[in-house]
Design a protein around this motif. Structure first.
Motif, PDB file in Angstrom:
ATOM      1  N   VAL A  53       0.833  -1.202   0.000  1.00  0.00           N
ATOM      2  CA  VAL A  53       0.000   0.000   0.000  1.00  0.00           C
ATOM      3  C   VAL A  53       0.869   1.255   0.000  1.00  0.00           C
ATOM      4  O   VAL A  53       0.563   2.231  -0.692  1.00  0.00           O
ATOM      5  N   ARG A  54       1.961   1.248   0.739  1.00  0.00           N
ATOM      6  CA  ARG A  54       2.889   2.385   0.715  1.00  0.00           C
ATOM      7  C   ARG A  54       3.426   2.622  -0.689  1.00  0.00           C
ATOM      8  O   ARG A  54       3.499   3.753  -1.158  1.00  0.00           O
ATOM      9  N   LYS A  55       3.823   1.553  -1.346  1.00  0.00           N
ATOM     10  CA  LYS A  55       4.401   1.654  -2.681  1.00  0.00           C
ATOM     11  C   LYS A  55       3.382   2.188  -3.678  1.00  0.00           C
ATOM     12  O   LYS A  55       3.659   3.102  -4.447  1.00  0.00           O
ATOM     13  N   VAL A  56       2.176   1.600  -3.660  1.00  0.00           N
ATOM     14  CA  VAL A  56       1.145   1.981  -4.615  1.00  0.00           C
ATOM     15  C   VAL A  56       0.663   3.421  -4.374  1.00  0.00           C
ATOM     16  O   VAL A  56       0.461   4.184  -5.314  1.00  0.00           O
ATOM     17  N   SER A  57       0.492   3.795  -3.105  1.00  0.00           N
ATOM     18  CA  SER A  57      -0.035   5.126  -2.785  1.00  0.00           C
ATOM     19  C   SER A  57       1.027   6.221  -2.884  1.00  0.00           C
ATOM     20  O   SER A  57       0.700   7.384  -3.088  1.00  0.00           O
ATOM     21  N   GLY A  58       2.288   5.835  -2.706  1.00  0.00           N
ATOM     22  CA  GLY A  58       3.345   6.837  -2.696  1.00  0.00           C
ATOM     23  C   GLY A  58       3.506   7.528  -1.351  1.00  0.00           C
ATOM     24  O   GLY A  58       4.260   8.481  -1.226  1.00  0.00           O
ATOM     25  N   PHE A  59       2.794   7.035  -0.344  1.00  0.00           N
ATOM     26  CA  PHE A  59       2.877   7.610   1.002  1.00  0.00           C
ATOM     27  C   PHE A  59       3.500   6.612   1.960  1.00  0.00           C
ATOM     28  O   PHE A  59       3.094   5.454   2.005  1.00  0.00           O
ATOM     29  N   ARG A  60       4.486   7.078   2.715  1.00  0.00           N
ATOM     30  CA  ARG A  60       5.008   6.233   3.786  1.00  0.00           C
ATOM     31  C   ARG A  60       4.043   6.277   4.957  1.00  0.00           C
ATOM     32  O   ARG A  60       3.738   5.286   5.581  1.00  0.00           O
ATOM     33  N   GLN A  61       3.578   7.460   5.268  1.00  0.00           N
ATOM     34  CA  GLN A  61       2.591   7.679   6.319  1.00  0.00           C
ATOM     35  C   GLN A  61       1.583   8.677   5.760  1.00  0.00           C
ATOM     36  O   GLN A  61       1.955   9.798   5.445  1.00  0.00           O
ATOM     37  N   PRO A  62       0.314   8.291   5.620  1.00  0.00           N
ATOM     38  CA  PRO A  62      -0.655   9.198   5.018  1.00  0.00           C
ATOM     39  C   PRO A  62      -1.026  10.346   5.949  1.00  0.00           C
ATOM     40  O   PRO A  62      -0.887  10.241   7.170  1.00  0.00           O
ATOM     41  N   ALA A  63      -1.512  11.425   5.366  1.00  0.00           N
ATOM     42  CA  ALA A  63      -2.039  12.539   6.151  1.00  0.00           C
ATOM     43  C   ALA A  63      -3.285  12.056   6.893  1.00  0.00           C
ATOM     44  O   ALA A  63      -3.905  11.048   6.519  1.00  0.00           O
ATOM     45  N   ALA A  64      -3.656  12.777   7.916  1.00  0.00           N
ATOM     46  CA  ALA A  64      -4.783  12.379   8.754  1.00  0.00           C
ATOM     47  C   ALA A  64      -6.057  12.157   7.935  1.00  0.00           C
ATOM     48  O   ALA A  64      -6.811  11.217   8.204  1.00  0.00           O
ATOM     49  N   HIS A  65      -6.283  12.974   6.922  1.00  0.00           N
ATOM     50  CA  HIS A  65      -7.506  12.848   6.135  1.00  0.00           C
ATOM     51  C   HIS A  65      -7.489  11.628   5.205  1.00  0.00           C
ATOM     52  O   HIS A  65      -8.526  11.250   4.663  1.00  0.00           O
ATOM     53  N   ASN A  66      -6.337  10.996   5.040  1.00  0.00           N
ATOM     54  CA  ASN A  66      -6.224   9.785   4.221  1.00  0.00           C
ATOM     55  C   ASN A  66      -5.980   8.526   5.046  1.00  0.00           C
ATOM     56  O   ASN A  66      -5.933   7.425   4.495  1.00  0.00           O
ATOM     57  N   ALA A  67      -5.834   8.678   6.348  1.00  0.00           N
ATOM     58  CA  ALA A  67      -5.458   7.548   7.204  1.00  0.00           C
ATOM     59  C   ALA A  67      -6.476   6.417   7.164  1.00  0.00           C
ATOM     60  O   ALA A  67      -6.099   5.244   7.104  1.00  0.00           O
ATOM     61  N   GLU A  68      -7.768   6.737   7.175  1.00  0.00           N
ATOM     62  CA  GLU A  68      -8.788   5.691   7.173  1.00  0.00           C
ATOM     63  C   GLU A  68      -8.737   4.868   5.885  1.00  0.00           C
ATOM     64  O   GLU A  68      -8.781   3.634   5.924  1.00  0.00           O
ATOM     65  N   ALA A  69      -8.624   5.543   4.748  1.00  0.00           N
ATOM     66  CA  ALA A  69      -8.544   4.838   3.461  1.00  0.00           C
ATOM     67  C   ALA A  69      -7.282   3.992   3.390  1.00  0.00           C
ATOM     68  O   ALA A  69      -7.306   2.861   2.899  1.00  0.00           O
ATOM     69  N   PHE A  70      -6.174   4.530   3.873  1.00  0.00           N
ATOM     70  CA  PHE A  70      -4.886   3.826   3.880  1.00  0.00           C
ATOM     71  C   PHE A  70      -4.984   2.565   4.731  1.00  0.00           C
ATOM     72  O   PHE A  70      -4.625   1.473   4.288  1.00  0.00           O
ATOM     73  N   ASP A  71      -5.503   2.706   5.948  1.00  0.00           N
ATOM     74  CA  ASP A  71      -5.623   1.568   6.863  1.00  0.00           C
ATOM     75  C   ASP A  71      -6.572   0.504   6.314  1.00  0.00           C
ATOM     76  O   ASP A  71      -6.320  -0.695   6.441  1.00  0.00           O
ATOM     77  N   LYS A  72      -7.666   0.936   5.703  1.00  0.00           N
ATOM     78  CA  LYS A  72      -8.624  -0.001   5.116  1.00  0.00           C
ATOM     79  C   LYS A  72      -7.966  -0.782   3.974  1.00  0.00           C
ATOM     80  O   LYS A  72      -8.163  -1.983   3.838  1.00  0.00           O
ATOM     81  N   ALA A  73      -7.166  -0.088   3.178  1.00  0.00           N
ATOM     82  CA  ALA A  73      -6.466  -0.755   2.075  1.00  0.00           C
ATOM     83  C   ALA A  73      -5.487  -1.797   2.617  1.00  0.00           C
ATOM     84  O   ALA A  73      -5.399  -2.904   2.078  1.00  0.00           O
ATOM     85  N   VAL A  74      -4.771  -1.474   3.670  1.00  0.00           N
ATOM     86  CA  VAL A  74      -3.827  -2.427   4.269  1.00  0.00           C
ATOM     87  C   VAL A  74      -4.585  -3.655   4.761  1.00  0.00           C
ATOM     88  O   VAL A  74      -4.164  -4.790   4.512  1.00  0.00           O
ATOM     89  N   GLU A  75      -5.725  -3.447   5.416  1.00  0.00           N
ATOM     90  CA  GLU A  75      -6.521  -4.572   5.913  1.00  0.00           C
ATOM     91  C   GLU A  75      -6.999  -5.459   4.763  1.00  0.00           C
ATOM     92  O   GLU A  75      -6.943  -6.688   4.853  1.00  0.00           O
ATOM     93  N   ARG A  76      -7.466  -4.835   3.693  1.00  0.00           N
ATOM     94  CA  ARG A  76      -7.981  -5.609   2.554  1.00  0.00           C
ATOM     95  C   ARG A  76      -6.877  -6.377   1.842  1.00  0.00           C
ATOM     96  O   ARG A  76      -7.069  -7.523   1.435  1.00  0.00           O
ATOM     97  N   VAL A  77      -5.728  -5.746   1.663  1.00  0.00           N
ATOM     98  CA  VAL A  77      -4.602  -6.430   1.010  1.00  0.00           C
ATOM     99  C   VAL A  77      -4.123  -7.584   1.891  1.00  0.00           C
ATOM    100  O   VAL A  77      -3.826  -8.668   1.390  1.00  0.00           O
ATOM    101  N   ALA A  78      -4.062  -7.369   3.198  1.00  0.00           N
ATOM    102  CA  ALA A  78      -3.650  -8.437   4.109  1.00  0.00           C
ATOM    103  C   ALA A  78      -4.635  -9.603   4.042  1.00  0.00           C
ATOM    104  O   ALA A  78      -4.224 -10.771   4.009  1.00  0.00           O
ATOM    105  N   ALA A  79      -5.927  -9.306   3.995  1.00  0.00           N
ATOM    106  CA  ALA A  79      -6.939 -10.367   3.904  1.00  0.00           C
ATOM    107  C   ALA A  79      -6.807 -11.127   2.584  1.00  0.00           C
ATOM    108  O   ALA A  79      -6.861 -12.368   2.567  1.00  0.00           O
TER     109      ALA A  79
END
Length: 68
Positions: free
Chosen positions: A29-55
């Motif tokens: 998700v870091r690689k695809v998004s280009g963010f090492r740590q997303p801004a607060a307004h993107n954190a939920e989408a980032f975390d959801k993507a990590v959960e889905r990719v892990a699943a």
């Protein structure tokens, strides 16, 4: 951010933990998004993507049949 995602299936990995799967998902998700740590307004989408990719990774690893 450019570290390699390790192979998580036998014979390359004998025991794969949830932490291993999550680390690979996070790196993807870091690689695809280009963010090492997303801004607060993107954190939920980032975390959801990590959960889905892990699943999806867990599903894939659980479905693979390794011969040999």
């Amino acid at each position: 951010m450019c570290r390699n995602i390790k192979t998580l299936r036998p014979p390359y990995a004998e025991a794969v933990t949830e932490d291993d799967v999550r680390a690979a998902a996070l790196q993807y998700v870091r690689k695809v998004s280009g963010f090492r740590q997303p801004a607060a307004h993107n954190a939920e989408a980032f975390d959801k993507a990590v959960e889905r990719v892990a699943a999806a990774t867990g599903d894939l690893l659980g479905s693979l049949v390794v011969r040999g």
